[in-house]
Design an enzyme around this catalytic site. Structure first.
Site, PDB file in Angstrom:
ATOM      1  N   GLU A  25      -2.623   1.395   0.850  1.00  0.00           N
ATOM      2  CA  GLU A  25      -1.739   1.954   2.222  1.00  0.00           C
ATOM      3  C   GLU A  25      -1.319   0.779   2.874  1.00  0.00           C
ATOM      4  O   GLU A  25      -2.216   0.280   3.379  1.00  0.00           O
ATOM      5  CB  GLU A  25      -2.500   2.843   2.762  1.00  0.00           C
ATOM      6  CG  GLU A  25      -1.563   3.882   3.741  1.00  0.00           C
ATOM      7  CD  GLU A  25      -1.444   3.378   5.204  1.00  0.00           C
ATOM      8  OE1 GLU A  25      -0.285   2.526   5.308  1.00  0.00           O
ATOM      9  OE2 GLU A  25      -2.274   3.783   5.801  1.00  0.00           O
ATOM     10  N   GLU A  30       7.707  -6.240   9.429  1.00  0.00           N
ATOM     11  CA  GLU A  30       6.809  -5.675  10.288  1.00  0.00           C
ATOM     12  C   GLU A  30       6.058  -6.312  11.333  1.00  0.00           C
ATOM     13  O   GLU A  30       5.261  -7.392  11.229  1.00  0.00           O
ATOM     14  CB  GLU A  30       5.663  -5.013   9.329  1.00  0.00           C
ATOM     15  CG  GLU A  30       4.598  -4.034   9.957  1.00  0.00           C
ATOM     16  CD  GLU A  30       3.422  -3.385   9.158  1.00  0.00           C
ATOM     17  OE1 GLU A  30       3.100  -4.056   8.226  1.00  0.00           O
ATOM     18  OE2 GLU A  30       3.216  -2.145   9.596  1.00  0.00           O
TER      19      GLU A  30
END
Ligand code: ADP
Ligand code: MG
Length: 504
Positions: free
Chosen positions: A275, A406
C-alpha cells in the site's frame, strides 16, 4: 475541523508524563518476551512537538530478525497452540485484544500523540478506537473462513473442494502516520487466518506497537505468534524482507521503498502486498454543495497534518464554482491554528520530523518556482517542534511537481478545470491511483465518473472515510492487494484444492 483553538504552541509541555511514556524501553519483543538487541544497540524516538527524546528503542540487526522469524516459525509449525486452535477460540482472542486496546485507550492515545505529533483529539477519537474496531471486525472472521465445493468437468466423478490455509510467517512493515491503526489493519486479518507475525514499526513511532505487544501477553496470545522488531528500514526492515523464513511481506509506505521491497522479496518469491503513496484528486464540480465540499476538502488534506496516503492533495475545481469554493476554503483554512498536540482542543499537530518538515517546506518553494502562488500559509510555525501552517497553493497546473509528487504534508494544490472531460482526464493523469473524491449533485455524472477514475477508492460527496469491512488499496504506483474486509482474508490465506476421485 476548523474551529478556533485555545492551545498555543507556547504551552507545549516539554516534560512528558514519564510513567506511561516508556513501554519496555529499549527492548524487542520476541517469542513472548521483551529482550535486548543482541548488539545492545539502541536509537531514540522523539516527540515531534518538542524535538525532545522520549525513550531509547532497541535496534534490531539481522541476527535479531532471525530470532524473531524463528520464534514466529516455531509458533506456526508447532500446530498445537495456534494453528489448531478452534476458530471460535481464535475469534475470542482477537476480541480480547480489541477489549484490551479499549481498556488502555487513553494511554495508547497519549503514546501515539507523543510519538507522532498528531493531535490527541485525533488519536483518541480515531487512531485508537479504529484499531480496536479492526480487531473486533476480524474477531468475527475465523468462524467464517471457508473453502468451496466445486463443480468440475474433468471426466468421471470427483469431489473437488478448496481449503483456506494461513500463509505462514508474515513480515509486516508499517509507517509512522497511523502507527497503531496500521498495525491493526495488518495484524488483525493475519491473526484471524492463523498466521504468525514479525511486525516492524516505523523507526519514528515504535511506542504503540511495543505497548500492544504487552497487551498480546495479557490477552493470552501464544508466545511467538506476534513479535516486534524495532529499527531502521534499510537494516531491520530489509533483513525481514530478505529472510527466507518469512512467507509474506505486507508493506505500507513510500513508492521507492515499495520497489525496494519487491526486489528484496523476489529472491525468495515471497508473497507481497503493497500500500503505497497517493496524490489523490478531489474533484469539485460547480453544481456541488460548495460549502460542504470546501469544508470536507480541508479535512481531506489537513487531517493528520496531511500526512496521509489518501490525502486529497490535488483539488480540482470547476471554473464556474471556483470563486465561491475558494472563499470558503480560504476563510476556514486561515482559522486552523497549530497547537500543543496533547491539548484536547488542538486540531493541527506537528509534522513527524525536522527533515520531513524541511522536505514539505521545500515543495512550497518548488511550487512558487513553477508559477503557483501561495493562497494561504506556506511557512513553518515557530522554531520549537515541527509545525507548519496549513498551506493552499493556487494557480497550480497538473503537470507541476507539486501536482505530481506526493508531498505528505499540509499542502493542497488547487487546479482549475473547465469541464468534466478535462477534470477526469487530468485526475487520471498521475502515476498514483489510491483514492479520488468527487462532488456533484448530478447522480448520473457521479457514477459515470466513479467508473472512469483509476483509483482503488472513489468517494462521492464525501472524502477520506474508510471502514474495516470495506476493501482498501491502490491502482498503478499506489500498490496492489486490498486490505480490510474479506479482501484481507484472501491476502493472508492460501487456497488449497483437494481432488477426490469417486470412481475407484
Ligand atoms: P516514509 O518515507 O514515509 O518514512 P518509508 O517507506 O520510508 O516511509 O517507511 C515505511 C516503513 O518502511 C518504515 O517502517 C521503514 O522503516 C520501512 N523501510 C524503509 N526502508 C526500507 C527498506 N529498504 N526495506 C524494508 N523496510 C524499509
Ligand atoms: Mg517519535
Amino acid at each position: 475541523m476548523a474551529e478556533t483553538l485555545t492551545a498555543s504552541l507556547e504551552e507545549i509541555s516539554v516534560e512528558l508524563k514519564p510513567a506511561k511514556a516508556n513501554p519496555k524501553p529499549g527492548k524487542l519483543f520476541i517469542g513472548g518476551e521483551f529482550v535486548d538487541a543482541l548488539s545492545e544497540k539502541t536509537f531514540e524516538t522523539r516527540n515531534p512537538a518538542t524535538g525532545a527524546v522520549i525513550t531509547p528503542i532497541a535496534e534490531a540487526g539481522p541476527e535479531d530478525v532471525e530470532l524473531a522469524v524463528r520464534a514466529a516459525r516455531k509458533a506456526f509449525e508447532d500446530g498445537s497452540e495456534w494453528r489448531n486452535m478452534s476458530p471460535r477460540d481464535r475469534g475470542r482472542l482477537l476480541w480480547k485484544l480489541s477489549e484490551l486496546i479499549r481498556a488502555n485507550a487513553e494511554e495508547l492515545a497519549e503514546l501515539e500523540t507523543l510519538d507522532t505529533g498528531k493531535p490527541i483529539f485525533e488519536s483518541s477519537r480515531f487512531d485508537i478506537p479504529l484499531a480496536a474496531e479492526c480487531f473486533e471486525y476480524y474477531a468475527g472472521w475465523p468462524t467464517k473462513i471457508a473453502g468451496e465445493t466445486l463443480a468440475n468437468s474433468a471426466g468421471g466423478e470427483a469431489l473437488v473442494y478448496t481449503l483456506k490455509e494461513p500463509v505462514g510467517v508474515c513480515g509486516q512493515i508499517i509507517p509512522w502516520n497511523f502507527p497503531l491503526q496500521m498495525l491493526a489493519w495488518k495484524a488483525a486479518p493475519a491473526l484471524a487466518c492463523g498466521n504468525t507475525i514479525v511486525m516492524k514499526p516505523a523507526e519514528q513511532t515504535p511506542l504503540t506497537a511495543l505497548r500492544f505487544a504487552e497487551l498480546t501477553l495479557e490477552a493470552g496470545l501464544p508466545a511467538g505468534v506476534f513479535n516486534v522488531v524495532t529499527g531502521f528500514g534499510p537494516k531491520t526492515g530489509a533483513a525481514l524482507v530478505a529472510n527466507p523464513g518469512v512467507d509474506k511481506i505486507a508493506f505500507t509506505g513510500s513508492v521507492e521503498v515499495g520497489k525496494e521491497i519487491m526486489r528484496g522479496a523476489a529472491g525468495t518469491l515471497k508473497r507481497v502486498s503493497l500500500e503505497l503513496g497517493g496524490k489523490s484528486p478531489n474533484i469539485i464540480f460547480a453544481d456541488a454543495d460548495l460549502e460542504t465540499a470546501a469544508k470536507f476538502a480541508l479535512g481531506g488534506i489537513f487531517f493528520n497534518q496531511g500526512e496521509m496516503c489518501t490525502a486529497g492533495s490535488r483539488i480540482f475545481v470547476e471554473e464556474a464554482g471556483y470563486d465561491q469554493f475558494m472563499s470558503v476554503m480560504r476563510a476556514r483554512a486561515q482559522k486552523m491554528v497549530a497547537g500543543d498536540p496533547l491539548h484536547p482542543k488542538t486540531r493541527l499537530g506537528a509534522l513527524i520530523s525536522e527533515e520531513h518538515l524541511n522536505r514539505v517546506l521545500n515543495y512550497v518553494t518548488v511550487g512558487k518556482e513553477e508559477g503557483a502562488s501561495v493562497a494561504i500559509g506556506g511557512a513553518r510555525i515557530g522554531t520549537k517542534g515541527y509545525f507548519m501552517k496549513p498551506t493552499v497553493l493556487e494557480g497550480v497546473t497538473n503537470e507541476m511537481r507539486v501536482a505530481q509528487e506526493e508531498i505528505f504534508g499540509p499542502v493542497a494544490s488547487v487546479i482549475k478545470f473547465m469541464d468534466m472531460e478535462e477534470g477526469v482526464r487530468e485526475a487520471n493523469n498521475s502515476q498514483f491511483g489510491l483514492a479520488a473524491a468527487l462532488w456533484t449533485r448530478d447522480i448520473k455524472k457521479a457514477h459515470a465518473i466513479a467508473r472512469r477514475v483509476k483509483a482503488g477508492t472513489v468517494w462521492i460527496n464525501t472524502i477520506s472515510t474508510t471502514d474495516n469491512a470495506v476493501p482498501f488499496g491502490g491502482y498503478k504506483s499506489s500498490g496492489f492487494g486490498r486490505e480490510l474486509g474479506k479482501s484481507a482474508i484472501d491476502l493472508y490465506s492460501e487456497t488449497k484444492t483437494v481432488w477426490v476421485d469417486l470412481n475407484q
